[in-house]
Write an enzyme that holds these catalytic residues in place. Structure first.
Site, mmCIF file in Angstrom:
data_model
loop_
_atom_site.group_PDB
_atom_site.id
_atom_site.type_symbol
_atom_site.label_atom_id
_atom_site.label_comp_id
_atom_site.label_asym_id
_atom_site.label_seq_id
_atom_site.Cartn_x
_atom_site.Cartn_y
_atom_site.Cartn_z
ATOM 1 N N CYS A 37 1.903 10.297 68.325
ATOM 2 C CA CYS A 37 1.222 10.897 67.181
ATOM 3 C C CYS A 37 0.520 12.175 67.631
ATOM 4 O O CYS A 37 0.135 12.304 68.801
ATOM 5 C CB CYS A 37 0.205 9.898 66.626
ATOM 6 S SG CYS A 37 -0.856 10.529 65.320
ATOM 7 N N THR A 39 -2.373 12.861 67.022
ATOM 8 C CA THR A 39 -3.697 12.444 67.480
ATOM 9 C C THR A 39 -3.697 12.170 68.978
ATOM 10 O O THR A 39 -4.710 12.390 69.660
ATOM 11 C CB THR A 39 -4.161 11.203 66.698
ATOM 12 O OG1 THR A 39 -4.245 11.534 65.308
ATOM 13 C CG2 THR A 39 -5.532 10.733 67.170
ATOM 14 N N HIS A 42 -4.470 15.320 70.572
ATOM 15 C CA HIS A 42 -5.893 15.607 70.404
ATOM 16 C C HIS A 42 -6.731 14.789 71.391
ATOM 17 O O HIS A 42 -7.705 15.287 71.977
ATOM 18 C CB HIS A 42 -6.341 15.292 68.975
ATOM 19 C CG HIS A 42 -5.895 16.299 67.951
ATOM 20 N ND1 HIS A 42 -6.123 17.652 68.082
ATOM 21 C CD2 HIS A 42 -5.249 16.145 66.765
ATOM 22 C CE1 HIS A 42 -5.642 18.288 67.027
ATOM 23 N NE2 HIS A 42 -5.096 17.391 66.216
ATOM 24 N N HIS A 58 -1.248 3.911 69.136
ATOM 25 C CA HIS A 58 -1.759 3.191 67.968
ATOM 26 C C HIS A 58 -0.705 2.986 66.887
ATOM 27 O O HIS A 58 -1.014 2.405 65.852
ATOM 28 C CB HIS A 58 -2.985 3.919 67.388
ATOM 29 C CG HIS A 58 -2.716 5.345 66.982
ATOM 30 N ND1 HIS A 58 -2.793 6.396 67.880
ATOM 31 C CD2 HIS A 58 -2.377 5.892 65.794
ATOM 32 C CE1 HIS A 58 -2.520 7.525 67.246
ATOM 33 N NE2 HIS A 58 -2.256 7.244 65.985
ATOM 34 N N GLU A 59 0.536 3.411 67.126
ATOM 35 C CA GLU A 59 1.627 3.212 66.163
ATOM 36 C C GLU A 59 2.680 2.314 66.814
ATOM 37 O O GLU A 59 3.642 2.796 67.385
ATOM 38 C CB GLU A 59 2.276 4.550 65.788
ATOM 39 C CG GLU A 59 1.341 5.589 65.222
ATOM 40 C CD GLU A 59 2.045 6.911 64.926
ATOM 41 O OE1 GLU A 59 1.380 7.833 64.424
ATOM 42 O OE2 GLU A 59 3.261 7.036 65.211
ATOM 43 N N CYS A 88 -16.112 -3.675 61.614
ATOM 44 C CA CYS A 88 -17.026 -4.754 62.013
ATOM 45 C C CYS A 88 -17.230 -5.784 60.916
ATOM 46 O O CYS A 88 -17.558 -6.945 61.184
ATOM 47 C CB CYS A 88 -18.370 -4.172 62.452
ATOM 48 S SG CYS A 88 -19.391 -3.507 61.090
ATOM 49 N N CYS A 91 -21.478 -3.812 58.545
ATOM 50 C CA CYS A 91 -22.279 -2.627 58.234
ATOM 51 C C CYS A 91 -22.233 -2.354 56.730
ATOM 52 O O CYS A 91 -21.399 -2.905 56.007
ATOM 53 C CB CYS A 91 -21.787 -1.425 59.029
ATOM 54 S SG CYS A 91 -20.192 -0.773 58.461
ATOM 55 N N CYS A 94 -18.716 -1.365 55.392
ATOM 56 C CA CYS A 94 -17.810 -2.516 55.327
ATOM 57 C C CYS A 94 -18.163 -3.422 54.154
ATOM 58 O O CYS A 94 -17.278 -3.904 53.430
ATOM 59 C CB CYS A 94 -17.864 -3.303 56.634
ATOM 60 S SG CYS A 94 -16.989 -2.542 58.018
ATOM 61 N N ILE A 171 4.024 13.072 58.843
ATOM 62 C CA ILE A 171 3.090 12.741 57.768
ATOM 63 C C ILE A 171 3.504 13.432 56.471
ATOM 64 O O ILE A 171 3.504 12.830 55.391
ATOM 65 C CB ILE A 171 1.651 13.127 58.168
ATOM 66 C CG1 ILE A 171 1.196 12.314 59.392
ATOM 67 C CG2 ILE A 171 0.686 12.918 57.013
ATOM 68 C CD1 ILE A 171 1.180 10.817 59.183
ATOM 69 N N LEU A 260 -5.339 15.505 54.668
ATOM 70 C CA LEU A 260 -4.827 14.363 55.410
ATOM 71 C C LEU A 260 -4.546 14.725 56.865
ATOM 72 O O LEU A 260 -4.682 13.886 57.759
ATOM 73 C CB LEU A 260 -3.549 13.844 54.738
ATOM 74 C CG LEU A 260 -2.813 12.674 55.384
ATOM 75 C CD1 LEU A 260 -3.724 11.462 55.529
ATOM 76 C CD2 LEU A 260 -1.572 12.304 54.571
#
Length: 341
Positions: A37, A39, A42, A58-59, A88, A91, A94, A171, A260
Site C-alpha cells: 500500500c 501507506t 509513508h 495491513h492488506e 478499544c 473511549c 467508540c 483506490i 480519501l
C-alpha cells in the site's frame, strides 16, 4: 519464520523472527497474500504514525492454522481476511460508534506486527471468513475495498449521481467500481496515465481525462459536453497536493468533496474558503474502514468488484523491501507479496 520489519524510519529489512503464539482470543494465520500500500511507503519515510520496530503489512489474507481456546466460529483450515484496525471499544468515539476515530486505535501492520510475514496474529473480532475457492490474491483486496466503501457511504452517492474520481491507483479504480454499484450514472476518472484511463473505462468509468491536458470543467464540458456545472461528488484518491486543491473546483454548487487519498502527515494545501462558503460545498475526510470489512469481503467473494485486473505484479517477501523503497513503476496498480512465490 521470515518477516519484513520496519526497524526504524528509513530502515526496512526481511529478518528471521520467532513464530508468534496466539492468545486465547486470537487466530494464528499463515499468510497467503499481502498487498503493498502507499501507506507502507509513508511508514518507511516517517510520514504516517507508526511504532517501529514492527512488521508491516495491513492488506492480507491467509489460512487459519491455530485458534485460541476462547475463539468461536473459526477453526484451522479456514481462510480469513483481517481488518487491521483495532479499536478499544471504551473511549467516547467508540461508544458513539465512530470506531475509526478511536482514541486508542491500534493497527496490525502499523502499531503491531502485520502480514508481511509467514504468519500473523489476528484477534478473532478482526477476522472475517472468505471462501477457500477464492484466489488468495483476491482476499488481499478486502482491506483497501473496505476503506473505499466507507468513502462511498460518506459521499452519499445516490442513483443518478455524477462522480469525478481523482487518481488512477488501486483506490481510485476500486472507487470507480463502487460508485457505479452505488448508482452513479456518470463516473469520470482523472489520471495522467493513459493505461489507467483505459482500465478505468473497462471497469465502469463512463469517461476519463488527463488533467495535464484538459481543464476538467471548462475543457471537458466544452469538448465533450460533460458535467458543465461540475459533479455531485468529487473523490480525491491520489493523495497528491495538486488534486486535493483541484477537488473543490470540480464539484457543483451544493456538491460533496471527499478526501480519501493519504498525504504525508504535516503536508498542507491551499483552499479558498469563500468558494466553499458561497457554493455551500461539503468537504469531508474519509478515514479507514469502520464496520465495512464484512461488506468488502462479501463483495470480493461475489465477484462484483473486479480485482484481478488491478494486480500488476506478484513478488516474494524478500523482494518486498526494495519494492517499497522505490516509487511505484509507471502504470503499476497493485503489487502483492505472495507466499511461495
Amino acid at each position: 519464520m521470515k518477516a519484513m520489519r520496519l526497524e526504524a524510519i528509513g530502515k526496512l529489512f526481511v529478518r528471521e523472527v520467532e513464530k508468534p503464539v496466539p492468545g486465547s482470543e486470537d487466530l494464528l494465520v499463515r499468510v497467503e497474500a499481502c498487498g503493498i500500500c502507499g501507506t507502507d511507503r509513508h511508514l518507511l519515510h516517517g510520514e504516517f504514525p507508526s511504532t517501529p520496530p514492527v512488521t508491516l503489512g495491513h492488506e492480507f489474507c491467509g489460512i487459519v492454522e491455530v485458534v485460541g481456546e476462547a475463539v468461536k466460529g473459526f477453526k484451522p483450515g479456514m481462510r480469513i481476511t483481517g481488518d487491521p484496525n483495532i479499536s478499544c471499544g471504551l473511549c467516547p468515539q467508540c461508544q458513539a460508534g465512530r470506531v475509526n476515530l478511536c482514541a486508542n486505535l491500534k493497527a496490525i501492520g502499523i502499531s503491531r506486527d502485520g502480514g508481511f510475514a509467514d504468519y500473523v496474529i489476528v484477534p478473532q473480532k478482526q477476522a472475517f471468513d472468505i471462501p477457500l475457492t477464492l484466489p488468495p490474491e483476491h482476499g488481499a483486496f478486502c482491506e483497501p475495498l473496505a476503506c473505499c466503501l466507507h468513502c462511498i457511504d460518506m459521499a452519499r452517492i445516490k442513483a443518478g449521481s455524477s462522480v469525478i474520481v481523482l487518481g488512477g491507483g488501486v483506490i481510485g479504480l476500486l472507487t470507480v467500481q463502487l460508485a457505479r454499484l452505488a448508482g452513479a450514472t456518470t463516473v469520470i476518472l482523472s489520471t495522467r496515465q493513459e493505461s489507467k484511463r483505459r482500465l478505468a473505462e473497462e471497469l465502469g468509468a463512463t469517461a476519463s481525462f488527463d488533467p495535464s491536458e484538459d481543464d476538467p470543467i471548462g475543457g471537458l464540458a466544452g469538448l465533450k459536453g460533460l458535467l458543465p456545472g461540475g459533479a455531485d461528488v468529487v473523490i480525491e484518491c491520489a493523495g497528491v497536493r495538486e488534486t486535493v486543491m483541484q477537488a473543490p473546483k470540480l464539484a457543483k454548487s451544493g456538491g460533496t468533496v471527499v478526501i480519501l487519498g493519504v498525504l504525508a502527515q504535516g503536508e498542507k494545501v491551499e483552499i479558498e474558503p469563500f468558494d466553499i462558503l458561497f457554493r455551500e460545498l461539503r468537504l469531508i475526510g474519509s478515514f479507514i474502514n469502520p464496520h465495512t470489512h464484512r461488506r468488502a469481503a462479501d463483495l470480493v467473494a461475489s465477484g462484483k468488484i473486479n480485482v484481478e485486473k488491478l494486480i500488476s505484479r506478484k513478488i516474494t517477501l524478500d523482494e518486498a523491501p526494495e519494492t517499497i523503497r522505490n516509487p511505484a513503476r509507471a502504470g503499476e496498480i497493485k503489487v502483492l507479496v505472495m507466499a511461495g512465490t
